[in-house]
Write a protein that holds these residues in place. Structure first.
Motif, PDB file in Angstrom:
ATOM      1  N   ARG A  56       0.830  -1.208   0.000  1.00 36.74           N
ATOM      2  CA  ARG A  56       0.000   0.000   0.000  1.00 36.74           C
ATOM      3  C   ARG A  56       0.866   1.260   0.000  1.00 36.74           C
ATOM      4  NH1 ARG A  56      -4.331  -1.930   4.645  1.00 36.74           N
ATOM      5  NH2 ARG A  56      -5.550  -3.348   3.296  1.00 36.74           N
ATOM      6  N   LEU A  57       1.902   1.249   0.825  1.00 34.13           N
ATOM      7  CA  LEU A  57       2.800   2.409   0.869  1.00 34.13           C
ATOM      8  C   LEU A  57       3.511   2.596  -0.464  1.00 34.13           C
ATOM      9  CD1 LEU A  57       4.381   2.087   4.431  1.00 34.13           C
ATOM     10  CD2 LEU A  57       2.546   3.621   3.684  1.00 34.13           C
ATOM     11  N   GLU A  58       3.904   1.496  -1.088  1.00 27.67           N
ATOM     12  CA  GLU A  58       4.564   1.592  -2.389  1.00 27.67           C
ATOM     13  C   GLU A  58       3.621   2.166  -3.440  1.00 27.67           C
ATOM     14  OE1 GLU A  58       7.732  -2.144  -1.938  1.00 27.67           O
ATOM     15  OE2 GLU A  58       5.855  -2.397  -3.043  1.00 27.67           O
ATOM     16  N   LEU A  59       2.338   1.775  -3.402  1.00 27.23           N
ATOM     17  CA  LEU A  59       1.363   2.345  -4.337  1.00 27.23           C
ATOM     18  C   LEU A  59       1.167   3.842  -4.085  1.00 27.23           C
ATOM     19  CD1 LEU A  59      -1.328  -0.501  -4.339  1.00 27.23           C
ATOM     20  CD2 LEU A  59       0.285   0.070  -6.172  1.00 27.23           C
ATOM     21  N   GLN A  60       1.110   4.202  -2.783  1.00 25.05           N
ATOM     22  CA  GLN A  60       0.973   5.622  -2.441  1.00 25.05           C
ATOM     23  C   GLN A  60       2.192   6.411  -2.899  1.00 25.05           C
ATOM     24  OE1 GLN A  60       0.196   6.261   1.695  1.00 25.05           O
ATOM     25  NE2 GLN A  60       0.104   8.494   1.521  1.00 25.05           N
ATOM     26  N   LYS A  63       1.983   7.100  -6.601  1.00 27.40           N
ATOM     27  CA  LYS A  63       1.097   8.218  -6.952  1.00 27.40           C
ATOM     28  C   LYS A  63       1.749   9.565  -6.668  1.00 27.40           C
ATOM     29  CE  LYS A  63      -3.185   5.641  -6.163  1.00 27.40           C
ATOM     30  NZ  LYS A  63      -4.431   5.550  -5.348  1.00 27.40           N
ATOM     31  N   LEU A  64       2.467   9.640  -5.526  1.00 34.81           N
ATOM     32  CA  LEU A  64       3.161  10.896  -5.195  1.00 34.81           C
ATOM     33  C   LEU A  64       4.243  11.216  -6.224  1.00 34.81           C
ATOM     34  CD1 LEU A  64       3.501  10.559  -1.315  1.00 34.81           C
ATOM     35  CD2 LEU A  64       1.964  12.068  -2.581  1.00 34.81           C
ATOM     36  N   LEU A  65       4.924  10.211  -6.701  1.00 29.41           N
ATOM     37  CA  LEU A  65       5.937  10.440  -7.736  1.00 29.41           C
ATOM     38  C   LEU A  65       5.290  10.984  -9.011  1.00 29.41           C
ATOM     39  CD1 LEU A  65       8.270   7.318  -7.349  1.00 29.41           C
ATOM     40  CD2 LEU A  65       8.872   9.711  -6.925  1.00 29.41           C
ATOM     41  N   GLU A 107       9.437   4.429   5.856  1.00 31.06           N
ATOM     42  CA  GLU A 107       8.462   3.465   6.346  1.00 31.06           C
ATOM     43  C   GLU A 107       8.517   2.160   5.533  1.00 31.06           C
ATOM     44  OE1 GLU A 107       4.532   4.978   6.695  1.00 31.06           O
ATOM     45  OE2 GLU A 107       5.166   6.863   7.605  1.00 31.06           O
ATOM     46  N   ILE A 108       8.677   2.296   4.242  1.00 30.50           N
ATOM     47  CA  ILE A 108       8.761   1.099   3.390  1.00 30.50           C
ATOM     48  C   ILE A 108      10.007   0.290   3.732  1.00 30.50           C
ATOM     49  CG2 ILE A 108       9.117   0.312   1.014  1.00 30.50           C
ATOM     50  CD1 ILE A 108       7.339   2.675   0.134  1.00 30.50           C
ATOM     51  N   ALA A 109      11.126   0.982   3.975  1.00 28.04           N
ATOM     52  CA  ALA A 109      12.362   0.288   4.337  1.00 28.04           C
ATOM     53  C   ALA A 109      12.190  -0.449   5.675  1.00 28.04           C
ATOM     54  CB  ALA A 109      13.516   1.284   4.428  1.00 28.04           C
ATOM     55  N   GLY A 110      11.496   0.216   6.626  1.00 26.59           N
ATOM     56  CA  GLY A 110      11.262  -0.434   7.910  1.00 26.59           C
ATOM     57  C   GLY A 110      10.385  -1.676   7.769  1.00 26.59           C
ATOM     58  N   LEU A 111       9.340  -1.573   6.954  1.00 25.54           N
ATOM     59  CA  LEU A 111       8.471  -2.728   6.719  1.00 25.54           C
ATOM     60  C   LEU A 111       9.211  -3.832   5.976  1.00 25.54           C
ATOM     61  CD1 LEU A 111       5.092  -1.004   5.758  1.00 25.54           C
ATOM     62  CD2 LEU A 111       5.642  -2.204   7.875  1.00 25.54           C
TER      63      LEU A 111
END
Length: 232
Positions: A56-60, A63-65, A107-111
């Protein structure tokens, strides 16, 4: 207090003995295996949950990119149009989005790290569960074999005890038979000696006297015949 403590200890010991007698280790092993499977399933669900959150974070982030790229193009178009104010506004928004992307990257790196730990834990736990399952089945088979052996031994022991009782009965019957034979032989001997009278199959006093008279008559008749033949 000392007496109560001793009573409590005795009661606990008796309860443990009762529980131990009623407990089937095979059921305990199966229960432990089921609990380990539940734990393994929980770890697997944790891996799925972390992977879903990361996705989900990667998809978000994606979109931000895209929004950042759009704002960059808008800023360039504003510059070409001589609208520095619009270009500055677009760049400010792009900068805010870039900050959000940087935060998402953390956050993605932590997950990602959490997911790697959970996957490694899942592999280790899965290996342990499989080892336990193999060991469990081996112990259950050994317990069943030992239980069967005990039942066979108990059956053989029961047969041995029964045969021992039968042996005692046979020996007792043989001794009684021998006693009866000896008594019968002794009675026959006493009867033959005239000490005892046999009222079951031999002659009584009258029969004996009649037999003597008959025998005497026969003897006298034969003697007279012989005298006649001899001329005497």
């Amino acid at each position: 207090m000392g007496l109560l403590n001793r009573m409590s200890t005795v009661i606990k010991a008796k309860m443990n003995k009762i529980i131990d007698a009623a407990e089937d280790p095979r059921e305990s092993l199966d229960y432990s295996y089921e609990k380990q499977l539940e734990l393994l399933q929980n770890v697997k669900r944790g891996v799925v949950d972390v992977a879903t959150s990361k996705k989900r974070l990667e998809l978000q982030r994606g979109k931000l990119l895209q929004n950042a790229d759009v704002l960059d193009k808008q800023a360039r178009e504003a510059v070409r149009a001589g609208r520095e104010d619009l270009a500055r506004l677009a760049l400010e928004r792009k900068n805010a989005i870039t900050s959000q992307i940087a935060s998402l990257d953390q956050e993605i790196a932590g997950l990602e790290g959490e997911q790697e730990k959970l996957v490694a834990a899942e592999k280790r736990l899965s290996t342990k569960v499989e080892i336990f399952r193999t060991r469990k089945e081996t112990i259950k088979a050994q317990y069943s074999a030992a239980e069967a052996q005990v039942k066979i031994s108990e059956s053989v022991s029961g047969i041995s005890e029964e045969m021992a009782d039968i042996g005692v009965s046979i020996e007792r019957a043989e001794n009684k038979t021998a006693d009866l034979k000896a008594r019968s032989s002794a009675l026959d001997e006493l009867i033959d000696q005239g000490t005892l009278e046999d009222f079951t199959g031999k002659q009584d006093d009258i029969d004996r006297e009649l037999s003597k008279i008959s025998a005497t008559s026969t003897i006298e008749s034969e003697l007279s015949k012989m005298k006649t033949e001899e001329g005497k």
